[in-house]
Design an enzyme around this catalytic site. Structure first.
Site, PDB file in Angstrom:
ATOM      1  N   GLY A 155     -10.416  -3.341   1.620  1.00 34.43           N
ATOM      2  CA  GLY A 155      -9.119  -3.476   2.289  1.00 34.43           C
ATOM      3  C   GLY A 155      -8.011  -3.148   1.313  1.00 34.43           C
ATOM      4  N   GLU A 156      -6.867  -3.788   1.515  1.00 32.53           N
ATOM      5  CA  GLU A 156      -5.676  -3.611   0.674  1.00 32.53           C
ATOM      6  C   GLU A 156      -5.036  -2.230   0.821  1.00 32.53           C
ATOM      7  OE1 GLU A 156      -6.462  -4.465  -3.464  1.00 32.53           O
ATOM      8  OE2 GLU A 156      -7.518  -6.334  -3.014  1.00 32.53           O
TER       9      GLU A 156
END
Length: 350
Positions: free
Chosen positions: A316-317
């Site tokens: 993610g991120e």
């Protein structure tokens, strides 16, 4: 809330394709870079009415963070407090997304869309809080409808600021313990598939937790069944504060004729909703990668899109989107700078 998104221009398709095909290479030899170049040219022609040169300006990556009530049901490897801790890490420059953005030339912003504990004031985090956490989606609506409206309004304003600073390409990342459960529920609702086809291990949970996540998603789908034909209601019933704002930001970016680089599982769930709200937004989207999360490849297949990367990411991120930027830039560069057969005095290999 409605969005006025221009249909991407096809007026110059013949000219664009001739430019791509005329480069000193066999037809199609640059693979997906050629597809991306054509998409970039179409979007830019929509606003400039010409396609002589492609430009990628001030690429901006925005990480939205939000906490999820469903996290209290034990559907993640970490407690909700980790969301805030990671937001501080982003703001202090220590996360993977910071490293990749510094390496590759992204401008990075971090947004508190609604986490349990607001970040310290000295941290460079944009305050777009819709609350402290959503409600458990399998017991009640995750949020009232007005929170979706508020989230879209905040996202719209942020994208306008990004555009006004000169960016024409934006990507989104996310942070939120429990948000793969929310994204799985959104996927199941929109694609009309069962929970077991959408729920995976997220950041690495046990098989027992995967089963718990499936049960939670199934309960949520049954509970909200009557409302899930409306994409705004899907967000209200099943979404997170960060997913709401990513959805709104995607729609706002398309409205501003900006390129949208879509990250992994959670961001693709937001893209699913955005496309349901206004299908034209899809023409502005480039899908960065196929993540290691179980349902992501099914989402991409359902959308009939081809991701640029498939390297097993499941962080993610926005990390997958960040890593795809050099490929976007390479697509523009070959279109702009590679010689044609005529210019290079090379025999056409077609």
């Amino acid at each position: 809330m409605t969005y006025s998104i221009q249909s991407v221009s096809t007026q110059f398709d013949q000219e664009i394709q001739a430019t791509i095909d005329g480069k000193t290479k066999p037809l199609g030899a640059l693979g997906q870079l050629e597809v991306v170049a054509k998409q970039l040219a179409r979007v830019q022609a929509t606003s400039t009415n010409k396609v002589d040169r492609l430009v990628i300006k001030k690429p901006q990556l925005i990480v939205f963070a939000g906490d999820h009530g469903v996290a209290s049901e034990g559907v993640s490897i970490a407690p909700s407090e980790v969301t805030g801790q990671m937001v501080a890490n982003f703001a202090q420059g220590g996360a993977a997304i910071n490293v990749f953005c510094r390496q590759l030339g992204w401008q990075l912003s971090v947004v508190d869309a609604g986490i349990l504990i607001a970040p310290e004031k000295e941290l460079q985090v944009i305050n777009q809080r819709l609350g402290t956490t959503t409600a458990p989606l399998h017991k009640t609506q995750a949020m009232p409808l007005e929170k979706v409206t508020q989230g879209f309004a905040k996202a719209n304003q942020l994208i306008k600021q990004v555009k006004d600073k000169g960016s024409n390409l934006v990507a989104f990342g996310e942070m939120g313990i429990g948000n793969t459960t929310s994204a799985s529920a959104i996927m199941a609702a929109i694609m009309q598939v069962c929970a077991k086809d959408t729920v995976g291990k997220g950041t690495g949970v046990t098989d027992e937790v995967v089963l718990k996540k499936q049960q939670v998603v199934e309960q949520a789908l049954v509970l909200h069944k009557e409302k899930l034909s409306d994409p705004i209601q899907v967000l209200a019933c099943l979404g997170g504060f960060e997913i709401v704002q990513i959805t709104g930001a995607m729609l706002a970016a398309a409205q501003e004729n900006m390129h949208i680089l879509v990250d992994g599982f959670i961001c693709t769930a937001a893209a699913l909703v955005a496309i349901q709200i206004n299908p034209t937004v899809k023409d502005y989207m480039i899908f960065a990668h196929c993540s290691g999360e179980k349902g992501h490849i099914k989402m991409l297949e359902w959308l009939e899109v081809e991701p640029l990367l498939n390297i097993g990411l499941r962080l993610g991120e926005g990390t997958g989107a960040a890593l795809a930027l050099p490929l976007i830039q390479a697509s523009a560069a070959f279109y702009n700078e590679m010689a044609s057969f005529e210019q290079a005095d090379v025999a056409d290999v077609v």
